[in-house]
Write an enzyme that holds these catalytic residues in place. Structure first.
Site, PDB file in Angstrom:
ATOM      1  N   TYR A   1      -6.606   5.725   4.628  1.00 35.51           N
ATOM      2  CA  TYR A   1      -6.434   4.959   3.298  1.00 35.51           C
ATOM      3  C   TYR A   1      -6.542   4.063   3.975  1.00 35.51           C
ATOM      4  CZ  TYR A   1      -5.547   2.167   0.085  1.00 35.51           C
ATOM      5  OH  TYR A   1      -5.652   1.183  -1.541  1.00 35.51           O
TER       6      TYR A   1
ATOM      7  N   ASP B   1      -9.924   5.199  -1.761  1.00 33.85           N
ATOM      8  CA  ASP B   1      -8.521   6.242  -1.916  1.00 33.85           C
ATOM      9  C   ASP B   1      -9.309   6.910  -3.637  1.00 33.85           C
ATOM     10  OD1 ASP B   1      -9.630   4.197  -3.691  1.00 33.85           O
ATOM     11  OD2 ASP B   1      -7.151   3.544  -4.218  1.00 33.85           O
TER      12      ASP B   1
ATOM     13  N   GLU C   1       1.176  -1.155   0.434  1.00 27.68           N
ATOM     14  CA  GLU C   1       0.126  -0.014   0.566  1.00 27.68           C
ATOM     15  C   GLU C   1       0.379   1.450   0.033  1.00 27.68           C
ATOM     16  OE1 GLU C   1      -3.176   0.819  -0.753  1.00 27.68           O
ATOM     17  OE2 GLU C   1      -3.827  -1.451  -0.517  1.00 27.68           O
TER      18      GLU C   1
END
Ligand code: SF4
Length: 360
Positions: A127, A145, A44
């Site tokens: 997020y 996102d 991520e």
């Protein structure tokens, strides 16, 4: 104001249609096949500013060198920056290590599953916390996102400004209502995947092959391509710089950037403010006490950061003695030890480096 609200029908059908599509078409990604918390977290962070295909080799190389959170916490700064070289936005990897140290000190080396605790770690926002909690631990929390903001804006035909924090909060609330308890991670990934593969940005949604077409209000109204609405950003500041490729024997001059601000603490090529001429560069070098053998201009280059653009004029100067105020490194050391930011990529061939690899 146009509120982001999913209708009753959308709330019922969206998870079903989306997961059906995801089960049939999802991409096989290394961090997806083995969603350990460390892998999900690392992927991520890498994906924040970089495309999936570009991230894959970095992800593999990073885990080969630093296979555990403990190894990440204990890595040298040089190793970290080298593993990140080419990905840019180096504060990401610095925060990754800071967070790894907190995880070692406070959580016994295991990432917490609670998104509120995750959000307290350096470099993890709402997020990323949602993504780790849902994908690695199955916690039913949203992970909103840019892809998700776009999809939900279109599905609801919302004209709220997606750059506004309020809009994101609204969407998180809407998604919380519909996220399936038993497939939270898949649901979040499916929404992101739809945004990346079908409901594309730049006004180009592929509605004809979209699983959500029958419940999409943006498609029904014929306005999908105009959405989402995003307020224009402030224009970037333009900085003129004159980059100095100072060569002496088989070494080049480097200096370290300040500990705070843009490219904090990174090695860089020395530079002067403004756009200088060949004569001005030669004069400046002589003022510093250098014996200048030659100065030649190299091609101009531009690098775009989030808020600033560097417009660079470059000069390659041959010196008979190294100037003591700089650090001097040969091409091999540049290749192996000192990660130069990609802002200087245009000059790599002049330094004997090619795309980060040594070329001579
Ligand atoms: Fe996006 Fe079109 Fe699908 Fe609506 S129908 S979600 S606009 S791709």
């Amino acid at each position: 104001m146009n509120q982001t609200l999913l209708s009753q029908e959308q709330q019922e059908l969206l998870p079903v249609l989306l997961l059906e599509w995801y089960d049939q078409t999802r991409r096989i990604l290394p961090w997806r096949e083995d969603p350990q918390p460390y892998y999900v977290w690392l992927s991520e962070i890498m994906l924040q500013q970089t495309r999936v295909e570009a991230v894959k080799p970095y992800f593999a190389r990073f885990l080969e060198t630093l296979p555990t959170i403990q190894a990440l916490a204990e890595a040298s700064e040089e190793t970290l920056l080298k593993l990140w070289e080419g990905l840019g936005y180096y504060s990401r990897v610095r925060n990754l290590q800071k967070a790894a140290r907190v995880v070692m000190g406070e959580y016994g080396g295991e990432l917490p599953s609670n998104p509120l605790l995750l959000e307290k770690l350096p470099g993890i926002g709402s997020y990323t916390a949602g993504a780790i909690a849902s994908i690695a631990f199955g916690v039913p929390v949203p992970a909103v996102d840019g892809n998700v903001l776009r999809v939900i804006s279109r599905v609801t035909a919302s004209r709220e400004d997606i750059a506004a924090p309020k809009c994101k909060r609204n969407m998180e609330q809407e998604i919380t209502k519909i996220i399936p308890e038993n497939r939270a991670g898949d649901f979040n990934q499916a929404l992101m995947e739809l945004g990346a593969m079908v409901c594309l940005g730049n006004g180009e949604p592929k509605c004809l092959c979209c699983p959500l077409q029958r419940i999409c209000e943006g498609y029904r109204q014929g306005v999908a391509g105009e959405l989402p609405v995003k307020a224009p950003k402030k224009p970037r500041k333009i900085e003129e710089r004159t980059v100095l490729l100072l060569h002496c024997g088989d070494t080049f001059a480097l200096r370290q950037r300040p500990k705070k601000g843009l490219l904090a603490g990174m090695w860089e090529l020395p530079s002067l403010d403004g756009k200088r001429s060949r004569e001005e560069v030669k004069g400046w070098l002589q003022e510093q006490g250098a014996q200048v053998l030659s100065v030649r201009e190299v091609p101009v280059a531009t690098h775009i950061f989030t808020h600033v653009e560097w417009h660079m004029t470059g000069f390659f100067s041959e010196l008979s003695e190294p100037l003591p105020e700089f650090f001097w490194a040969d091409s091999n050391a540049l290749e192996q030890q000192y990660a130069l930011p990609s802002a200087f990529k245009a000059y790599f061939p002049e330094l004997g480096l090619k795309k980060g690899k040594r070329s001579r």
